[in-house]
Design an enzyme around this catalytic site. Sequence first.
Site, short mmCIF file in Angstrom:
data_model
loop_
_atom_site.label_atom_id
_atom_site.label_comp_id
_atom_site.label_asym_id
_atom_site.label_seq_id
_atom_site.Cartn_x
_atom_site.Cartn_y
_atom_site.Cartn_z
N CYS A 163 0.80 -1.23 0.00
CA CYS A 163 0.00 0.00 0.00
C CYS A 163 0.83 1.28 0.00
O CYS A 163 0.94 1.97 1.01
CB CYS A 163 -0.99 0.04 1.16
SG CYS A 163 -2.29 1.25 0.82
N CYS A 343 -6.03 1.89 -4.14
CA CYS A 343 -5.60 2.45 -2.88
C CYS A 343 -6.45 3.68 -2.64
O CYS A 343 -6.28 4.68 -3.34
CB CYS A 343 -4.13 2.83 -3.09
SG CYS A 343 -3.26 3.18 -1.62
P1 FAD Z 1 -0.92 -10.96 4.43
O1 FAD Z 1 -2.17 -10.22 4.62
O2 FAD Z 1 0.31 -10.37 5.02
O3 FAD Z 1 -1.12 -12.42 5.01
C1 FAD Z 1 -0.08 -13.36 5.09
C2 FAD Z 1 -0.47 -14.49 6.03
O4 FAD Z 1 0.56 -15.48 5.99
C3 FAD Z 1 -0.61 -14.04 7.47
O5 FAD Z 1 -1.81 -14.52 8.03
C4 FAD Z 1 0.63 -14.64 8.15
O6 FAD Z 1 0.39 -14.98 9.50
C5 FAD Z 1 0.86 -15.88 7.31
N1 FAD Z 1 2.24 -16.37 7.37
C6 FAD Z 1 3.37 -15.67 7.59
N2 FAD Z 1 4.43 -16.49 7.60
C7 FAD Z 1 3.97 -17.73 7.37
C8 FAD Z 1 4.58 -19.00 7.27
N3 FAD Z 1 5.90 -19.15 7.41
N4 FAD Z 1 3.81 -20.07 7.04
C9 FAD Z 1 2.46 -19.94 6.90
N5 FAD Z 1 1.83 -18.75 6.99
C10 FAD Z 1 2.57 -17.66 7.22
N6 FAD Z 1 -4.48 -2.70 0.79
C11 FAD Z 1 -5.54 -2.15 0.11
O7 FAD Z 1 -6.07 -2.78 -0.80
N7 FAD Z 1 -6.03 -0.92 0.41
C12 FAD Z 1 -5.51 -0.19 1.42
O8 FAD Z 1 -5.99 0.91 1.68
C13 FAD Z 1 -4.42 -0.74 2.18
N8 FAD Z 1 -3.88 -0.04 3.21
C14 FAD Z 1 -2.90 -0.62 3.97
C15 FAD Z 1 -2.40 0.08 5.06
C16 FAD Z 1 -1.44 -0.47 5.89
C17 FAD Z 1 -0.93 0.31 7.06
C18 FAD Z 1 -0.97 -1.79 5.62
C19 FAD Z 1 0.04 -2.43 6.52
C20 FAD Z 1 -1.44 -2.48 4.51
C21 FAD Z 1 -2.40 -1.91 3.67
N9 FAD Z 1 -2.89 -2.57 2.55
C22 FAD Z 1 -3.93 -2.02 1.82
C23 FAD Z 1 -2.20 -3.78 2.04
C24 FAD Z 1 -2.87 -5.10 2.36
O9 FAD Z 1 -3.17 -5.19 3.73
C25 FAD Z 1 -1.97 -6.25 1.94
O10 FAD Z 1 -1.56 -6.05 0.61
C26 FAD Z 1 -2.66 -7.59 2.05
O11 FAD Z 1 -2.96 -7.87 3.40
C27 FAD Z 1 -1.82 -8.72 1.45
O12 FAD Z 1 -2.42 -9.95 1.64
P2 FAD Z 1 -1.59 -11.30 1.64
O13 FAD Z 1 -2.59 -12.38 1.85
O14 FAD Z 1 -0.71 -11.36 0.47
O15 FAD Z 1 -0.60 -11.18 2.88
C1 UQ1 Z 2 -10.89 -3.70 -3.08
O1 UQ1 Z 2 -11.37 -4.63 -3.74
C2 UQ1 Z 2 -10.27 -3.99 -1.83
O2 UQ1 Z 2 -10.17 -5.28 -1.38
C3 UQ1 Z 2 -11.27 -5.78 -0.71
C4 UQ1 Z 2 -9.69 -2.97 -1.08
O3 UQ1 Z 2 -9.02 -3.28 0.05
C5 UQ1 Z 2 -9.46 -2.88 1.23
C6 UQ1 Z 2 -9.75 -1.60 -1.54
O4 UQ1 Z 2 -9.24 -0.70 -0.86
C7 UQ1 Z 2 -10.41 -1.32 -2.80
C8 UQ1 Z 2 -10.49 0.10 -3.24
C9 UQ1 Z 2 -10.95 -2.35 -3.55
C10 UQ1 Z 2 -11.61 -2.09 -4.89
C11 UQ1 Z 2 -13.09 -2.06 -4.76
C12 UQ1 Z 2 -13.94 -1.16 -5.30
C13 UQ1 Z 2 -15.39 -1.28 -5.03
C14 UQ1 Z 2 -13.49 -0.03 -6.13
#
Ligand code: FAD
Ligand code: UQ1
Length: 416
Positions: A163, A343
């Site tokens: 993000c 975002c």
């Molecule tokens: P994660 O959510 O990190 O999940 C990974 C999982 O794997 C966790 O449950 C962890 O415990 C597990 N894991 C770790 N190591 C191991 C292991 N060795 N073996 C098995 N499991 C393991 N995204 C948006 O779309 N919009 C936003 O506005 C936004 N704002 C954000 C703001 C902040 C402050 C942060 C930190 C993130 C934000 N994001 C946003 C990004 C979003 O949260 C991540 O991109 C998303 O969570 C990624 O998902 P993921 O499943 O790839 O990884």
């Molecule tokens: C989205 O799909 C999503 O994942 C659930 C987010 O993460 C929280 C988002 O921030 C956004 C913007 C989307 C896109 C969804 C719409 C309705 C534009």
Amino acid sequence: DKSYKFVVCGAGPGGLAVASSLGRRFGEKSIAIIEPADYHYYQPMWTLVGCGIKTLEDSRRKMADFMPPQADWLQTSVTGFRPNENIVETADGSTVKYDYLIVAVGLQIDYGKIKGLPEALEDPNSMVSTNYSSLYAPKTFENVRRFKGGHALFTFPTIPIKCPGAPQKIMYLAEDYWRRNGMKENTKISFNTTLGVIFPVKKYADVLQGIVKERGITVNYQHKLLEVLGDKREAVFELLAEDKQGETITVPYDFLHATPPMAPLDFMVGQPISDQLGWVDVDPKTLQHKKYANIFSLGDCSSVPTSKTAAAVAAESRVLKRNLLEVVKGGSPRLEYDGYTSCPLITSMDKAILAEFDFNVMPLETFPIDQGPPRRWVYRLKKDFMPGLYWHMLLRGWWGGPGFARKLMHLGDHSK
Ligand code: FAD
Ligand code: UQ1
């Protein structure tokens, strides 16, 4: 040892979105999810936690409540991959065999890369925080509240990070909070970023430029945070501009929101499924592993060159599921991911810009109106609608991103 048709590593949004659908389709005993954590966090909410608009508890749910009922939850960590044997090694000393593997273990926040930062984050009186951790997002709000004016400094590290809007969203929220509470007069705000632009997509960067100018925020480009001297309240930056290479400057602060650099998890570096850096080496369009046809990856741990967001995970999950099913049926991947990521750039305590873009950092907007200007309804979408979409749709495998809605709302416009 255990054996499953599908093994999913990690139960973040990536792992759960895929596993939930597979569970419904293939039923009991076909899927294992390897995930160590007791709780699942909706990380995008931490931006709002940092300004007191939501609490950390609002962002947290019991992992057990979101595990697909048909899947076996193996509560341990993955420690290694043996793709030639179709085996995953785990921390409890056992191995798990799979026919198909989905890797979605996320990334790590690399606090240690910034000297003095871990200590400053731990010190309750330091006025140093980061929204990038459940441990410190609540501290951001404490610091916002007790800030009595002076220099408020916000940083953006080297990329990739998840993000990439979040390091500046908290700045606009804090600025608005201080303005509303009469604290703006004696406050200077700086955004020190390693990049040469305020945001990678020009359309939104132009709007953000206007906002920082109007609010008197100073943006310092090509500034890389090296060290935090917590006791002295000073931050040391390396200057990245070509004519200043090797130079450092020391900046006093009264409030610091640091965004640390991010990296693949330690155990991913050097794995046979990883690239040189430690990201899972998949084809960015099909999400299938470049070498092992029965391995797929999505989300923050993958090598896919788009901005790492939950919105990207949603769109990727749709492509991955479709292509995985093709492979299970004996075919090859057909659906291609366009890099969709999004975002909601919060620009104040009541407005946001819905930034949506693709691999080429070109806007890929869902709604048939100009999404450039900050709008109240986008803020409401972020604050009130997205959490439900995440918990009840994305984690349950029902939300594959807004691609279909975009096409519907741009009927007849074949460029979208
Ligand atoms: P994660 O959510 O990190 O999940 C990974 C999982 O794997 C966790 O449950 C962890 O415990 C597990 N894991 C770790 N190591 C191991 C292991 N060795 N073996 C098995 N499991 C393991 N995204 C948006 O779309 N919009 C936003 O506005 C936004 N704002 C954000 C703001 C902040 C402050 C942060 C930190 C993130 C934000 N994001 C946003 C990004 C979003 O949260 C991540 O991109 C998303 O969570 C990624 O998902 P993921 O499943 O790839 O990884
Ligand atoms: C989205 O799909 C999503 O994942 C659930 C987010 O993460 C929280 C988002 O921030 C956004 C913007 C989307 C896109 C969804 C719409 C309705 C534009």
